[in-house]
Write an enzyme that holds these catalytic residues in place. Structure first.
Site, PDB file in Angstrom:
ATOM      1  N   LYS A 213      16.944 -16.385  27.594  1.00 44.64           N
ATOM      2  CA  LYS A 213      17.538 -15.067  27.423  1.00 44.64           C
ATOM      3  C   LYS A 213      16.482 -13.969  27.240  1.00 44.64           C
ATOM      4  O   LYS A 213      16.477 -12.968  27.947  1.00 44.64           O
ATOM      5  CB  LYS A 213      18.461 -15.116  26.205  1.00 44.64           C
ATOM      6  CG  LYS A 213      19.103 -13.832  25.855  1.00 44.64           C
ATOM      7  CD  LYS A 213      19.624 -13.895  24.441  1.00 44.64           C
ATOM      8  CE  LYS A 213      18.445 -13.940  23.485  1.00 44.64           C
ATOM      9  NZ  LYS A 213      18.844 -13.641  22.103  1.00 44.64           N
ATOM     10  N   THR A 214      15.593 -14.205  26.271  1.00 40.81           N
ATOM     11  CA  THR A 214      14.576 -13.197  25.973  1.00 40.81           C
ATOM     12  C   THR A 214      13.659 -13.016  27.181  1.00 40.81           C
ATOM     13  O   THR A 214      13.269 -11.904  27.525  1.00 40.81           O
ATOM     14  CB  THR A 214      13.748 -13.615  24.753  1.00 40.81           C
ATOM     15  OG1 THR A 214      14.651 -13.962  23.710  1.00 40.81           O
ATOM     16  CG2 THR A 214      12.865 -12.496  24.286  1.00 40.81           C
TER      17      THR A 214
ATOM     18  N   ASP B   1      20.329  -6.496  23.346  1.00 43.23           N
ATOM     19  CA  ASP B   1      20.199  -7.933  23.111  1.00 43.23           C
ATOM     20  C   ASP B   1      21.291  -8.394  22.139  1.00 43.23           C
ATOM     21  O   ASP B   1      21.786  -7.590  21.348  1.00 43.23           O
ATOM     22  CB  ASP B   1      18.815  -8.189  22.504  1.00 43.23           C
ATOM     23  CG  ASP B   1      18.471  -9.665  22.489  1.00 43.23           C
ATOM     24  OD1 ASP B   1      19.144 -10.443  23.192  1.00 43.23           O
ATOM     25  OD2 ASP B   1      17.523 -10.033  21.772  1.00 43.23           O
ATOM     26  N   GLU B   2      21.649  -9.651  22.171  1.00 41.94           N
ATOM     27  CA  GLU B   2      22.631 -10.216  21.225  1.00 41.94           C
ATOM     28  C   GLU B   2      23.890  -9.350  21.145  1.00 41.94           C
ATOM     29  O   GLU B   2      24.369  -9.021  20.055  1.00 41.94           O
ATOM     30  CB  GLU B   2      22.032 -10.349  19.823  1.00 41.94           C
ATOM     31  CG  GLU B   2      20.752 -11.163  19.752  1.00 41.94           C
ATOM     32  CD  GLU B   2      20.975 -12.657  19.694  1.00 41.94           C
ATOM     33  OE1 GLU B   2      22.084 -13.135  20.059  1.00 41.94           O
ATOM     34  OE2 GLU B   2      20.030 -13.366  19.299  1.00 41.94           O
TER      35      GLU B   2
ATOM     36  N   GLN C 208      27.928 -17.923  20.731  1.00 47.27           N
ATOM     37  CA  GLN C 208      27.019 -17.861  19.593  1.00 47.27           C
ATOM     38  C   GLN C 208      27.326 -16.682  18.681  1.00 47.27           C
ATOM     39  O   GLN C 208      26.463 -16.216  17.930  1.00 47.27           O
ATOM     40  CB  GLN C 208      25.572 -17.796  20.071  1.00 47.27           C
ATOM     41  CG  GLN C 208      25.111 -19.103  20.697  1.00 47.27           C
ATOM     42  CD  GLN C 208      23.631 -19.096  21.008  1.00 47.27           C
ATOM     43  OE1 GLN C 208      22.804 -19.170  20.100  1.00 47.27           O
ATOM     44  NE2 GLN C 208      23.291 -18.982  22.272  1.00 47.27           N
TER      45      GLN C 208
ATOM     46  N   ARG D 238      20.073 -26.158  18.515  1.00 47.66           N
ATOM     47  CA  ARG D 238      18.705 -25.886  18.049  1.00 47.66           C
ATOM     48  C   ARG D 238      17.798 -27.073  18.342  1.00 47.66           C
ATOM     49  O   ARG D 238      16.583 -26.951  18.364  1.00 47.66           O
ATOM     50  CB  ARG D 238      18.645 -25.622  16.526  1.00 47.66           C
ATOM     51  CG  ARG D 238      19.385 -24.429  16.004  1.00 47.66           C
ATOM     52  CD  ARG D 238      19.118 -23.181  16.736  1.00 47.66           C
ATOM     53  NE  ARG D 238      20.148 -22.948  17.742  1.00 47.66           N
ATOM     54  CZ  ARG D 238      20.029 -22.095  18.758  1.00 47.66           C
ATOM     55  NH1 ARG D 238      18.924 -21.413  18.910  1.00 47.66           N
ATOM     56  NH2 ARG D 238      20.997 -21.938  19.645  1.00 47.66           N
TER      57      ARG D 238
END
Length: 732
Positions: free
Chosen positions: A36-37, A220-221, A257, A613
């Site tokens: 994503k980043t 973002d997010e 998420q 994770r």
DNA sequence: ACAGATAGCGTTTTT
DNA sequence: CGCTATCTGT
């Protein structure tokens, strides 16, 4: 065919689509571990490098300072140059920047200060008292929640009707609180967003200025945005406002998420985005580069139980990996001991401790884990403790600086007027508060006036006068000194340092150290790093920095240590080995989540976050019984475990359980020494020698054949689990 | 003003 | 159970 740009070569097809999308708006649904980043950063670089977009016209928004810092760093690395003209920061940081630039337009004093939630709660409590309301009936915490929630929805007190008594009373508190904040030049976190929003909404010239400037907005997010944050994006992008040149908006997020609904985040904003920005292209990033196939499939199965998802299934071309371990502990001590044992083993096998994370639902669970790790001498680090700028002594010192910077700052005034004690008690302070309220002036002015008018006389009057003189003198002597010297002066002249030095004990010692560290933090503070603030004094800039980045992960200790944290704080991180513990009904999902609608699905998303994770190995544990608030509770395994395909779960046998009794008594295996001997070649109680750890006693065993392990309590280094085949123990 | 007793409370967290 | 905020007595 167009020659492929170097920025795109290291990306997969979907990532490329996202990075180089030329349409007006873009939604990137980015699954866990899908890069994503990377996509966000590459898109910014791509815009600048190939589309001729000036960094000046890019706005990128994140939720945390850490994310913003990482993004800026990576963009600059890609471009090989710094991009200071680009606005990149948190929602709050950017709102703050807007307010500093337009303080007059929003009716704030130039030196307005930021109120953190702690200060906010104190102030609200004061309001409740001054309104003569019963604190039991109207808990400050609830009032705070009410106010922040309303602000997050963009609502001022006058927007509230107050039909029922609750709403009416909280509205009254909200009103009084806002008056107090305005008088004191104070802005809380939610207010930063709300004021900035009102600025853009109501001031056409300002709005159009920024709309013209920011051609590209990236968020973002996005699943974590609340109402006001999304409104903010809409205003800035000029969507639906008949703009001649509306901006291009890119949002990145993952509805699976979304774990912050309880604090106002609205996943629905993603769907809303598709309605508000109908030309938006949707790109799904579903290839996962993090976890094994097993972990991924299990996580997919769990999250599939949620309704109304946007739909996304992670896949990987990586290996199947090991099954997910499930350990059923007798109680939380057993659980912790098991985890410590497993970590020890992992470490024995030459793996790093920092590659291990232990995740739990609530902070309270960390205690037992800590004890077990301590006992096993495994170094660990806990995330999410008290942060540097939130510490009492640091906040005291900052309050002096705040009062120097802004005499209006009532929160700072209240905090330090009698810290260290200078003979100004509740009584005197009460008189000052009343004076301030009656005259509608800040406490500082009230104090000065009351002394001048001889209403405050004698000992109290002198003490108050001495205090105001101290602050005035502090400002004089600080002058244009470097920031570090200024703080040093404040800490020393105020008597704060002396006060903490006079205290005894470890706690006091740390406090003195923290004060010293504050001075060095100032020395190291480079205003230029904080692109946000240009026309602001160094002191002012530092105070804002302290308020907005109270985090600043305490000095990274370079020791190899296991990471302990809540599932929430694990979001965005990854670890080769992950333990999810306390996976029990009532704890995870939490009891409260079962009653409120929608909450259970959020818990499931939290479970999904936790599972994803793990890179190589996931271990799930739960305890049949657990002490909660001193009371023993028995719980069933979490429903989420039942949602994992059974063939992916491996039930780990208890290491040291023949009867529950042995747990209560300690680590010694009571019933099966003969079996132990036949399976591992060692018997319990036997003395052995290890080449590195010296001599010790065998106290436990697990497994059989080549996989068998023994636990040896070494005289020198304590107990360790060793693989029998590896360790080459000598009998002695 | 301060120490010591006690009542009350108790997911998740960033800014 | 363990923390904190508040109350009480000197």
């Amino acid at each position: 065919m167009m020659h492929e740009h170097p920025l795109l070569t290291q990306l997969n097809e979907k990532q490329r689509d996202a990075v180089s999308a030329t349409g007006r708006h873009l939604l990137v649904l980015a699954g866990a571990g899908s890069g994503k980043t990377r996509v966000l950063v590459h898109r910014i670089a791509w815009l600048i490098q190939t589309q001729g977009v000036s960094p000046h016209s890019i706005l990128a928004v994140t939720f945390t300072n850490k994310a913003a810092a990482e993004m800026r760093g990576r963009v600059e690395q890609l471009l090989g140059s710094s991009v200071r003209a680009m606005w990149m920061g948190t929602f709050h940081g950017l709102a703050h920047r807007l307010l500093r630039a337009h303080y007059m337009d929003v009716g704030l004093p130039q030196n307005f200060q930021i109120l953190d939630s702690d200060d906010q709660q104190r102030l609200i409590k004061r309001m409740i008292r001054s309104l003569n309301l019963d604190e039991k009936r109207w808990p400050p915490k609830q009032a705070q929640w009410f106010i922040n929630h309303k602000k997050d929805e963009g609502l001022r007190p006058h927007h509230l009707d107050g039909y029922d008594i609750n709403e009416r009373t909280f509205k009254e508190i909200y009103e009084a609180y806002q008056v107090a904040c305005d008088r004191a030049g104070l802005v809380d976190f939610a207010e930063l967003l709300l004021r900035a929003h009102e600025l853009l909404r109501d001031n056409k010239a300002v709005r159009e200025h920024y709309q013209r400037r920011f051609r590209h907005i990236l968020v973002d997010e996005f699943q974590d945005t609340n109402t006001i944050q999304y409104s903010w994006i809409k205003l800035l992008s000029g969507v639906g406002q008949d703009q001649e040149y509306p901006s291009y908006v890119t949002i990145v997020g993952d509805d699976d998420q979304s774990i912050y609904g309880w604090r106002g985040a609205r996943v629905e904003n993603i769907q809303q985005f598709l309605q508000d920005y109908p030309q938006a292209l949707t790109v799904r990033l579903e290839q996962n580069y993090r976890s094994t196939n097993t972990i991924l499939t299990a996580a997919n199965e769990v999250i599939a139980n949620n309704q109304g998802r946007l739909g996304k299934e992670l896949w990987t071309d990586g290996s199947i990996g090991e099954p997910i371990d499930l350990y059923v502990a007798y109680n939380e001590m057993d659980e912790a001991r098991f985890i410590a044992g497993q970590i020890e083993q992992w470490h024995e096998q030459g793996n790093a401790l920092q590659d291990v994370a232990v995740l739990y639902r609530s902070n309270a669970q960390s205690r037992v884990l800590e004890e077990a790790l301590l006992h096993a001498r495994i170094p660990y680090r806990i995330y999410g403790g008290l942060r540097f700028f939130d510490r009492q002594e640091v906040k005291d010192a900052l309050a002096y600086l705040r009062l120097v910077a802004s005499r209006q700052d009532d929160a700072a005034f209240e905090r330090i007027i009698n810290t260290p004690t200078r003979g100004i008690g509740d009584r005197t302070l009460g008189i000052i508060r009343d004076g301030g309220r009656e005259r509608g002036v800040p406490l500082w002015d009230a104090a000065k006036q009351l002394v001048q008018e001889k209403i405050l006389t004698g000992r109290a009057g002198n003490a108050v006068a001495a205090f105001t003189d101290l602050i005035d003198q502090l400002e004089d002597s600080m002058g244009d000194l470097p920031l570090g010297r200024q703080v040093d002066l404040a800490i020393k002249n105020s008597g704060l340092m002396a006060m903490y030095q006079a205290e005894k004990g470890d706690k006091a010692e740390t406090r003195v150290e923290n004060l010293q560290e504050l001075v060095s933090a100032c020395d190291n503070f480079n205003q230029l790093d904080d692109v946000i603030l240009e026309d602001v004094s160094p002191l002012q800039a530092f105070l804002a920095h302290a308020a907005l980045e109270s985090g600043e992960e305490q000095a990274e200790e370079h020791q190899d240590a296991v990471q302990l944290m809540t599932l929430h704080s694990a979001k965005g991180l990854e670890f080769p080995l992950v333990f999810m513990c306390g996976v029990e009904e009532g704890l995870f999902p939490s009891q409260q989540s079962l009653t409120e609608s929608g909450r259970l699905e959020e818990e499931r998303r939290l479970c999904y976050v936790g599972m994803t994770r793990a890179m190589q190995k996931l271990v799930i544990t739960y305890a049949e019984s657990r002490r909660i608030y001193g009371q023993e509770k028995f719980s069933a395994v979490s429903r989420f475990v039942g949602e994992i395909p059974p063939n992916m779960l491996h039930h780990v046998r208890s290491q040291s359980r023949t009867s529950h009794h042995s747990h209560a008594l300690g680590r010694f295996h009571t019933g099966a020494s003969h079996e132990a001997f036949t399976q591992t070649g060692y018997s319990l109680g036997q003395r052995v020698r290890h080449s590195k750890f010296g001599e010790g006693t065998v106290i436990n065993y697990e497994g059989s054949g080549p996989q068998s392990r023994v636990q040896v309590n070494f005289d020198a280094v304590g107990s360790k689990w060793l693989a029998v085949d590896y360790a080459r123990l000598e009998r002695c």
